[in-house]
Design a protein around this motif. Structure first.
Motif, mmCIF file in Angstrom:
data_model
loop_
_atom_site.group_PDB
_atom_site.id
_atom_site.type_symbol
_atom_site.label_atom_id
_atom_site.label_comp_id
_atom_site.label_asym_id
_atom_site.label_seq_id
_atom_site.Cartn_x
_atom_site.Cartn_y
_atom_site.Cartn_z
ATOM 1 N N ARG A 31 0.836 -1.208 0.000
ATOM 2 C CA ARG A 31 0.000 0.000 0.000
ATOM 3 C C ARG A 31 0.867 1.254 0.000
ATOM 4 N N PHE A 32 1.937 1.245 0.777
ATOM 5 C CA PHE A 32 2.808 2.419 0.860
ATOM 6 C C PHE A 32 3.484 2.707 -0.475
ATOM 7 N N ARG A 33 3.953 1.665 -1.138
ATOM 8 C CA ARG A 33 4.699 1.861 -2.382
ATOM 9 C C ARG A 33 3.805 2.087 -3.591
ATOM 10 N N THR A 34 2.571 1.578 -3.577
ATOM 11 C CA THR A 34 1.704 1.721 -4.747
ATOM 12 C C THR A 34 0.411 2.456 -4.451
ATOM 13 N N GLY A 35 0.171 2.780 -3.196
ATOM 14 C CA GLY A 35 -1.086 3.404 -2.811
ATOM 15 C C GLY A 35 -1.260 4.797 -3.357
ATOM 16 N N ARG A 36 -2.502 5.212 -3.376
ATOM 17 C CA ARG A 36 -2.807 6.557 -3.852
ATOM 18 C C ARG A 36 -2.622 7.551 -2.722
ATOM 19 N N TYR A 37 -2.022 8.630 -3.028
ATOM 20 C CA TYR A 37 -1.878 9.706 -2.066
ATOM 21 C C TYR A 37 -1.715 10.999 -2.837
ATOM 22 N N LYS A 38 -2.016 12.087 -2.191
ATOM 23 C CA LYS A 38 -1.845 13.388 -2.822
ATOM 24 C C LYS A 38 -0.442 13.896 -2.515
ATOM 25 N N PRO A 39 0.301 14.274 -3.533
ATOM 26 C CA PRO A 39 1.623 14.842 -3.271
ATOM 27 C C PRO A 39 1.480 16.203 -2.593
ATOM 28 N N ALA A 40 2.506 16.607 -1.913
ATOM 29 C CA ALA A 40 2.476 17.898 -1.236
ATOM 30 C C ALA A 40 2.253 19.008 -2.251
ATOM 31 N N ARG A 41 1.422 19.954 -1.883
ATOM 32 C CA ARG A 41 1.129 21.054 -2.797
ATOM 33 C C ARG A 41 2.271 22.047 -2.800
ATOM 34 N N ALA A 42 2.712 22.395 -3.951
ATOM 35 C CA ALA A 42 3.759 23.404 -4.082
ATOM 36 C C ALA A 42 3.087 24.756 -4.303
ATOM 37 N N MET A 43 3.717 25.775 -3.802
ATOM 38 C CA MET A 43 3.171 27.114 -4.027
ATOM 39 C C MET A 43 3.313 27.460 -5.488
ATOM 40 N N GLU A 44 2.256 27.920 -6.054
ATOM 41 C CA GLU A 44 2.297 28.304 -7.456
ATOM 42 C C GLU A 44 2.941 29.689 -7.582
ATOM 43 N N ALA A 45 3.744 29.824 -8.584
ATOM 44 C CA ALA A 45 4.368 31.121 -8.812
ATOM 45 C C ALA A 45 3.304 32.092 -9.277
ATOM 46 N N THR A 46 3.308 33.253 -8.720
ATOM 47 C CA THR A 46 2.350 34.281 -9.107
ATOM 48 C C THR A 46 3.086 35.397 -9.835
ATOM 49 N N ARG A 47 2.447 35.922 -10.829
ATOM 50 C CA ARG A 47 3.048 37.031 -11.580
ATOM 51 C C ARG A 47 2.428 38.328 -11.105
ATOM 52 N N LEU A 48 3.300 39.242 -10.840
ATOM 53 C CA LEU A 48 2.828 40.562 -10.441
ATOM 54 C C LEU A 48 2.699 41.416 -11.688
ATOM 55 N N ARG A 49 1.565 41.993 -11.827
ATOM 56 C CA ARG A 49 1.335 42.864 -12.985
ATOM 57 C C ARG A 49 1.576 44.300 -12.589
ATOM 58 N N ALA A 50 2.410 44.939 -13.322
ATOM 59 C CA ALA A 50 2.732 46.321 -12.998
ATOM 60 C C ALA A 50 2.147 47.266 -14.010
#
Length: 75
Positions: A56-75
């Motif tokens: 189960r550990f090696r093949t089980g379903r799990y959600k990977p850790a969420r990475a922060m999405e890069a945000t673009r600043l509009r100037a």
């Protein structure tokens, strides 16, 4: 609790297996998100518990850790 054992897979603590008497089956308690679906499972032997947990550990379903999405600043 008659006997309890820690289960580690690839050096990661994933849960514990315990039983209350020599005549009773083993019960699994999950401590890792990859094996939470197994929490409370009853297994006939310690070896069966380790084998099922490893699978189960090696093949089980799990959600990977969420990475922060890069945000673009509009100037």
């Amino acid at each position: 609790m008659f006997e309890s054992s820690v289960i580690e897979i690839d050096g990661i603590f994933v849960g514990i297996v315990f039983h209350n008497s020599p005549d009773e089956p083993y019960k699994f308690r999950a401590m890792h998100e990859r094996v939470t679906q197994m929490d409370g499972d009853i297994l006939p032997t310690f070896e069966a518990a380790v084998a099922r947990t490893r699978t189960r550990f090696r093949t089980g379903r799990y959600k990977p850790a969420r990475a922060m999405e890069a945000t673009r600043l509009r100037a």
